[in-house]
Every structure is written in structure tokens, then in C-alpha cells.
Design an enzyme around this catalytic site. Structure first.
Site, PDB file in Angstrom:
ATOM      1  N   ASP A 160     -24.121  57.132 -11.626  1.00  0.00           N
ATOM      2  CA  ASP A 160     -25.488  56.743 -11.991  1.00  0.00           C
ATOM      3  C   ASP A 160     -25.537  55.239 -12.278  1.00  0.00           C
ATOM      4  OD1 ASP A 160     -26.276  59.672 -12.278  1.00  0.00           O
ATOM      5  OD2 ASP A 160     -24.666  59.474 -13.732  1.00  0.00           O
ATOM      6  N   HIS A 188     -25.750  63.339 -17.461  1.00  0.00           N
ATOM      7  CA  HIS A 188     -25.724  63.137 -16.007  1.00  0.00           C
ATOM      8  C   HIS A 188     -26.656  64.179 -15.390  1.00  0.00           C
ATOM      9  CE1 HIS A 188     -24.551  62.508 -11.905  1.00  0.00           C
ATOM     10  NE2 HIS A 188     -24.205  63.769 -11.800  1.00  0.00           N
TER      11      HIS A 188
END
Ligand SMILES: NC(=O)c1ccc[n+]([C@@H]2O[C@H](COP(=O)([O-])OP(=O)(O)OC[C@H]3O[C@@H](n4cnc5c(N)ncnc54)[C@H](O)[C@@H]3O)[C@@H](O)[C@H]2O)c1
Ligand SMILES: O=C(O)C[C@H](O)C(=O)O
Length: 329
Positions: A160, A188
Site C-alpha cells: 500500500d 491492509h
């Protein structure tokens, strides 16, 4: 070259991410070009034949740093003496599935692997969890490994982080190497909060350089947070090479140190910093050195960021309650 090979376990080694990750590790991308590595590859019985083929290919690369390969389906044998364990193997999310759907299926895997690591891993073991839902899987493994210090567990939010660097680079026309102090907060998952307000582009505040709050809120944040789903949609299966690359980046920086004057994003056990409830495995800005990490302290969190962090942390607390209800922690 140092004489003793570092023993690196990879679970789900015959899977998509494994197919990219193993070759990167064997080539020296994780531990450096002077450190020999021994791969310890765990798979489930039905995938061992595929894994055999992957091992044949690893052999065929004649990697100078690859000093040996152990394979098997018994975690207590495969994890024996490992210094680093990259827990990738899990059932991935398919089209239309949310990470919550995976909690139960994957919880059992991380319970067993936490116990096995506790029993047989090396004293200096570090454990990085990539398999989803990564934060809560790390919490499960950590809870089931009471003799391994909690700070040895982390979950992957580096993908990410890298996605956020790339999006910001494209928007500002600056190379990714000019972008520092990016942070992914929370889970996440689609609730994660990629934070540009503390990031810098060429040393200047990134939000000011962008100067476009609507882009940050309506484009940047959802694009980064939902990138996993966009890739599943486009490719028909979840991200693999980029996930492997982020797994390498995260483990390398953990073991060798984050760049001077910068930080990285890692999901680690909260000590209550930034009002994230103690004990949750949540993503923070961290600096790393020699296998240790520290949460960056003192960042000012405005109301906008507070709301985003709280929403993701709430999801983590809900996941924890679910796996607790299932008796996994
Ligand atoms: N954190 C991240 O940024 C990130 C990014 C991409 C993918 N992922 C996750 O990584 C995981 C792996 O993805 P993939 O694309 O390689 O999936 P994949 O299905 O191609 O491979 C998974 C492998 O794990 C194996 N496996 C299943 N149970 C196991 C067990 N108990 N022990 C050992 N191996 C086991 C399977 O046999 C399979 O070979 C998924 O959970 C996926 O959602 C995480
Ligand atoms: O989103 C997913 O399920 C896959 C992975 O976690 C990703 O971020 O690409």
C-alpha cells in the site's frame, strides 16, 4: 561472503506470490549480495508437486547465493531454525469477496504456524505476514507464539505504501525517490488510510505540493485503498509480483534499516501510540534498524486524519473480536 546462510521460510511457496518472491530472495534482493540464503518452503500436501517444479526452476537458475532448499508440508519441520519467516500462504480473496470472509478460513492456518514457529524457529526469528487478512493473521500467529517477542511480528502494508508513492509520483511528476515520509495507517484493507499530510515531495509538504484536497480525498485515497480489488478485477487474480516485491522491501528494511531521514509503513503491535488500542496489529509510520522497529512519534493528527485512522482501527478491533469469538486468539 558470510559463511552461515540465513534460513528464510516462505509459506505458500507454490503460489503466485511465491513464484516471484523465491527468485528475488535467491538472487540476493532481500539479504544483499554477500549473504547466502537457505530457503525453507512450506506448502500443503496437494501443492507439493507444483512446489517440486518451482524448486527445479530455482536449481536451474544456479543462484550463487542459494545454499540449500528445504521443502515440506509439516510446519514444525520446515520452520526448524529459521531466522526469517514470510507467511504468504493463505486462501486469497476472489472477485466480490471481502477480507472478512477470509478470517475463519485463514485463521486456522496462522494458529498452527504460530505454534510451530514458537516451537522450532531460531531465537532471532522475525515474522512477516503477507497472507490476508494480514493484520489479523499476524495477531493470530503472534498470540499463538508466546515465547517469541511480540515485536518480531509484522504484517505487510508496504505494498500500500509503494502504491501511494507511485500515485503521488504520477500526480506531482516527481520521481518516487523524491517522495519521503509516506504513511499507511490501520488495516491492509479498503479502510486503510494513506496519509499525504505528513509526506514530503522534494522536502516540501506533499499535501501543499499537490494543493488539491478533492484529489486527495476522492482520487488518491480510494485509488490506493482499493488497488487490490482493482487488480483482482483486471487480472482475475490478486496482485502477485508487486506483493512479492513489497514483501522483499519490507523484510529488507526491517533487517537492514529504513533510509536516513525517512520512514516506512509496517503493521506492528500497537503500544497505544496515536490512540490505536494497545495490542492491535495496525500500520504505522516506523523507522527500522537491525531487525527492530520504532513507531515514529509526535506527528500531529488533524480531524480528517483522525476520522480515517479511527475507521480503519475500528475494523481491526472488529476483526480481533471475531477471531477471539472463534477461539483463535
Ligand atoms: N498483504 C498484501 O499486500 C498482499 C498482497 C497480495 C496478496 N496477498 C495475500 O497473499 C496470500 C497469497 O496470495 P497468492 O496470490 O500467492 O495466492 P495463491 O493461491 O496463488 O497461493 C497461496 C498458496 O498458499 C498455499 N497454502 C494454503 N494453505 C497453506 C498452509 N496452511 N501452509 C502453507 N501453504 C498454504 C496454497 O497451496 C497456495 O499454493 C493471499 O492471502 C493474498 O490475499 C497479500
Ligand atoms: O486485495 C487483495 O485481496 C489482494 C491484496 O491484499 C492486495 O492488496 O493486492
Amino acid at each position: 561472503m558470510s559463511a552461515t546462510p540465513v534460513k528464510v521460510a516462505v509459506t505458500g511457496a507454490a503460489g503466485q506470490i511465491g513464484y516471484s518472491l523465491l527468485f528475488r530472495i535467491a538472487a540476493g534482493d532481500l539479504l544483499g549480495k554477500d549473504t547466502p540464503v537457505q530457503l525453507h518452503l512450506l506448502e500443503i500436501e496437494p501443492a507439493l508437486k507444483t512446489l517440486e517444479g518451482v524448486v527445479m526452476e530455482l536449481d536451474d537458475c544456479a543462484f550463487p547465493l542459494l545454499s540449500g532448499i528445504v521443502t515440506g508440508a509439516d510446519a514444525t519441520k520446515v520452520f526448524d531454525g529459521v531466522n526469517l519467516a514470510l507467511l504468504v500462504g493463505a486462501r486469497p480473496r476472489g472477485p466480490g469477496m471481502e477480507r472478512g470472509d477470509l478470517l475463519e478460513a485463514n485463521g486456522a492456518i496462522f494458529t498452527a504456524q504460530g505454534k510451530a514457529l514458537n516451537e522450532v524457529a531460531a531465537d532471532d526469528v522475525r515474522i512477516g505476514v503477507t497472507g490476508n487478512p494480514a493484520n489479523t493473521n499476524a495477531l493470530i500467529a503472534m498470540t499463538n507464539a508466546p515465547d517469541i517477542p511480540d515485536e518480531r511480528f509484522s504484517a505487510l502494508t508496504r505494498l500500500d505504501h509503494n502504491r501511494a508513492l507511485s500515485q503521488l509520483s504520477a500526480k506531482t511528476g516527481s520521481p518516487v525517490t523524491d517522495i519521503t515520509k509516506m504513511t499507511i495507517w490501520g488495516n491492509h484493507s479498503a479502510t486503510q488510510y494513506p496519509d499525504v499530510f505528513h509526506a514530503e515531495v522534494g522536502g516540501r509538504n506533499a499535501a501543499e505540493v499537490v494543493g488539491d484536497q478533492a484529489w486527495i480525498e476522492d482520487d488518491f485515497i480510494p485509488t490506493v485503498a482499493k488497488r487490490g480489488a482493482a487488480i483482482i478485477d483486471a487480472r482475475g487474480s490478486s496482485s502477485a509480483a508487486s506483493a512479492a516485491s513489497a514483501t522483499v522491501d519490507a523484510a529488507r528494511d526491517w533487517l537492514t534499516g529504513s533510509p536516513e531521514g525517512d520512514w516506512v509503513s509496517m503493521a506492528v503491535k500497537s503500544d497505544g501510540s496515536y490512540d490505536v488500542p494497545e495490542g492491535l496489529i495496525s500500520s504505522f509510520p516506523v523507522t527500522t534498524k537491525d531487525g527492530s522497529w520504532e513507531i515514529v512519534q509526535g506527528l500531529e493528527i488533524d480531524d480528517f486524519s483522525r476520522g480515517k485512522i479511527d475507521a480503519s482501527v475500528k475494523e481491526l478491533a472488529d476483526e480481533r473480536d471475531t477471531v477471539s469469538g472463534l477461539g483463535l486468539i
